[in-house]
Design an enzyme around this catalytic site. Structure first.
Site, PDB file in Angstrom:
ATOM      1  CB  SER A   1      -1.125   0.001   1.234  1.00  0.00           C
ATOM      2  OG  SER A   1      -1.564   1.376   1.236  1.00  0.00           O
TER       3      SER A   1
ATOM      4  CG  HIS B   1      -3.705  -1.573  -1.655  1.00  0.00           C
ATOM      5  ND1 HIS B   1      -4.730  -2.406  -1.849  1.00  0.00           N
ATOM      6  CD2 HIS B   1      -4.043  -0.745  -0.348  1.00  0.00           C
ATOM      7  CE1 HIS B   1      -5.773  -2.110  -1.202  1.00  0.00           C
ATOM      8  NE2 HIS B   1      -5.295  -1.302  -0.204  1.00  0.00           N
TER       9      HIS B   1
ATOM     10  CG  ASP C   1      -5.081   2.376   0.776  1.00  0.00           C
ATOM     11  OD1 ASP C   1      -5.930   1.484   0.658  1.00  0.00           O
ATOM     12  OD2 ASP C   1      -4.119   2.214   1.135  1.00  0.00           O
TER      13      ASP C   1
ATOM     14  CG  MET D   1      -8.674   6.922   2.099  1.00  0.00           C
ATOM     15  SD  MET D   1      -7.833   7.055   3.712  1.00  0.00           S
ATOM     16  CE  MET D   1      -6.845   5.636   3.754  1.00  0.00           C
TER      17      MET D   1
ATOM     18  CG  HIS E   1      -9.312  -0.198  -0.507  1.00  0.00           C
ATOM     19  ND1 HIS E   1      -8.518  -0.387   0.794  1.00  0.00           N
ATOM     20  CD2 HIS E   1     -10.472  -0.096  -0.499  1.00  0.00           C
ATOM     21  CE1 HIS E   1      -9.468  -0.402   1.635  1.00  0.00           C
ATOM     22  NE2 HIS E   1     -10.715  -0.420   1.039  1.00  0.00           N
TER      23      HIS E   1
ATOM     24  CG  MET F   1     -11.297   2.654   1.977  1.00  0.00           C
ATOM     25  SD  MET F   1      -9.781   2.603   2.692  1.00  0.00           S
ATOM     26  CE  MET F   1      -8.753   2.885   1.251  1.00  0.00           C
TER      27      MET F   1
ATOM     28  CG  MET G   1     -11.473  -3.074   5.180  1.00  0.00           C
ATOM     29  SD  MET G   1      -9.819  -2.530   4.403  1.00  0.00           S
ATOM     30  CE  MET G   1      -9.067  -1.601   5.577  1.00  0.00           C
TER      31      MET G   1
ATOM     32  CG  PHE H   1      -6.235   7.190   9.576  1.00  0.00           C
ATOM     33  CD1 PHE H   1      -5.512   8.264   9.519  1.00  0.00           C
ATOM     34  CD2 PHE H   1      -7.526   6.856  10.048  1.00  0.00           C
ATOM     35  CE1 PHE H   1      -6.454   9.256   9.544  1.00  0.00           C
ATOM     36  CE2 PHE H   1      -8.407   8.091  10.397  1.00  0.00           C
ATOM     37  CZ  PHE H   1      -7.992   9.197   9.931  1.00  0.00           C
TER      38      PHE H   1
ATOM     39  CG  ASP I   1      -5.940  -2.901   3.390  1.00  0.00           C
ATOM     40  OD1 ASP I   1      -4.810  -2.421   3.977  1.00  0.00           O
ATOM     41  OD2 ASP I   1      -6.511  -2.079   2.612  1.00  0.00           O
ATOM     42  N   GLY I   2      -4.710  -4.247   6.653  1.00  0.00           N
ATOM     43  CA  GLY I   2      -4.625  -3.688   7.638  1.00  0.00           C
ATOM     44  C   GLY I   2      -3.821  -4.269   8.741  1.00  0.00           C
TER      45      GLY I   2
HETATM   46  C1  DX5 Z   1      -6.450   1.583   5.506  1.00  0.00           C
HETATM   47  C2  DX5 Z   1      -5.903   1.191   4.134  1.00  0.00           C
HETATM   48  C3  DX5 Z   1      -4.705   0.381   4.067  1.00  0.00           C
HETATM   49  C4  DX5 Z   1      -3.562   0.725   4.792  1.00  0.00           C
HETATM   50  C5  DX5 Z   1      -2.754  -0.251   5.324  1.00  0.00           C
HETATM   51  O1  DX5 Z   1      -7.386   2.321   5.399  1.00  0.00           O
HETATM   52  O2  DX5 Z   1      -6.815   0.572   3.388  1.00  0.00           O
HETATM   53  O3  DX5 Z   1      -4.209  -0.194   2.844  1.00  0.00           O
HETATM   54  O4  DX5 Z   1      -2.602   1.501   3.601  1.00  0.00           O
HETATM   55  O5  DX5 Z   1      -1.806   0.143   6.237  1.00  0.00           O
HETATM   56  P1  DX5 Z   1      -1.071  -0.837   7.097  1.00  0.00           P
HETATM   57  O6  DX5 Z   1      -0.540  -1.940   6.402  1.00  0.00           O
HETATM   58  O7  DX5 Z   1      -0.098   0.292   7.848  1.00  0.00           O
HETATM   59  O8  DX5 Z   1      -2.045  -1.195   8.244  1.00  0.00           O
HETATM   60 ZN    ZN Z   2      -6.269  -0.502   1.499  1.00  0.00          ZN
END
Ligand code: DX5
Ligand code: ZN
Length: 223
Positions: free
Chosen positions: A15, A40, A42, A44, A73, A75, A145, A151, A180-181
């Site tokens: 990510s 990946h 993200d 948002m 991804h 969000m 997730m 974050f 993810d996470g």
């Molecule tokens: C969170 C994201 C993730 C994030 C994961 O909302 O969807 O992709 O970047 O970060 P880590 O691997 O640091 O938890």
């Molecule tokens: Zn993500």
């Protein structure tokens, strides 16, 4: 140190949320060299999640510098409005949140697929996998997730990973089961054992001085 349990079929999708945005191309090359096949991204919107990150123009720029699979991804609220722009920018996988597609989940999945890219469906920590059971066969990827989206750098929620087994039992071997996470060299193996075949990791990879070693440790258990 002996390596066992080589997981050659597991996809790593770093990510970029935790990458160095001033040196993004350099970081992308680094993860590719270390064996990542996907990237990946993200997205948002400040509504579906409290944070704002990146959008279509950045995906387009990334597309121009890499042939990695771009795993976007979303969000965001109303993701169906942004399918075509992200596909035109070069996304290969578009994952939407079930919670953002209520009453139109199947239509959104089908719209993504009709654009010629892979469709992913994601669930947040408080959503039961039973709620999306009927959509599993239509999606190329299910994203579980393991933190509350919004974050990077949060702590892995183990109970969320326990949803993987149920989803895996409803999928065919060609479908992706992504987590993810909070993924690191310990939690990755927990998820793989539960059926995940696609791992997203941000801070664990990009905040590590040895990206190569970090990626390998997600795949290989050491004894
Ligand atoms: C969170 C994201 C993730 C994030 C994961 O909302 O969807 O992709 O970047 O970060 P880590 O691997 O640091 O938890
Ligand atoms: Zn993500």
């Amino acid at each position: 140190m002996k390596e066992n349990n080589m997981n050659s079929k597991i996809i790593i999708s770093p990510s970029i949320l935790s990458a160095d945005f001033c040196n993004l191309e350099k970081d992308i090359l680094k993860v590719k060299k270390a064996g990542a096949q996907w990237l990946h991204i993200d997205v948002m919107d400040g509504h579906f999640v409290p944070n704002i990150t990146i959008g279509v123009p950045v995906v387009k720029s990334i597309r121009s510098v890499t042939d990695l699979v771009l795993d976007v991804h979303l969000m965001i609220e109303n993701p169906e409005k942004y399918i075509e722009p992200f596909v035109n920018a070069g996304a290969d996988v578009l994952t939407v949140h079930y919670e953002a597609t209520k009453n139109k989940t199947l239509e959104v999945i089908q719209k993504i697929k009709s654009c010629g890219v892979m469709a992913g469906l994601s669930i947040k920590p408080n959503t039961s996998p039973v709620e999306i059971e009927k959509y599993i066969k239509f999606a190329d990827l299910i994203l579980v997730m393991t933190v509350e989206p919004g974050f990077g750098g949060q702590k892995f929620i183990k109970e969320c990973a326990d949803k993987l087994e149920f989803i895996k039992s409803k999928q065919t071997p060609e479908q992706y089961l992504q987590v993810d996470g909070g993924i690191n060299s310990e939690t990755s193996h927990y998820c793989i054992d539960k059926g995940a075949n696609n791992l997203v990791a941000g801070s664990f990879i990009f905040n590590n001085n040895d990206v190569d070693k970090a990626i390998k440790s997600l795949l290989n258990k050491h004894t």
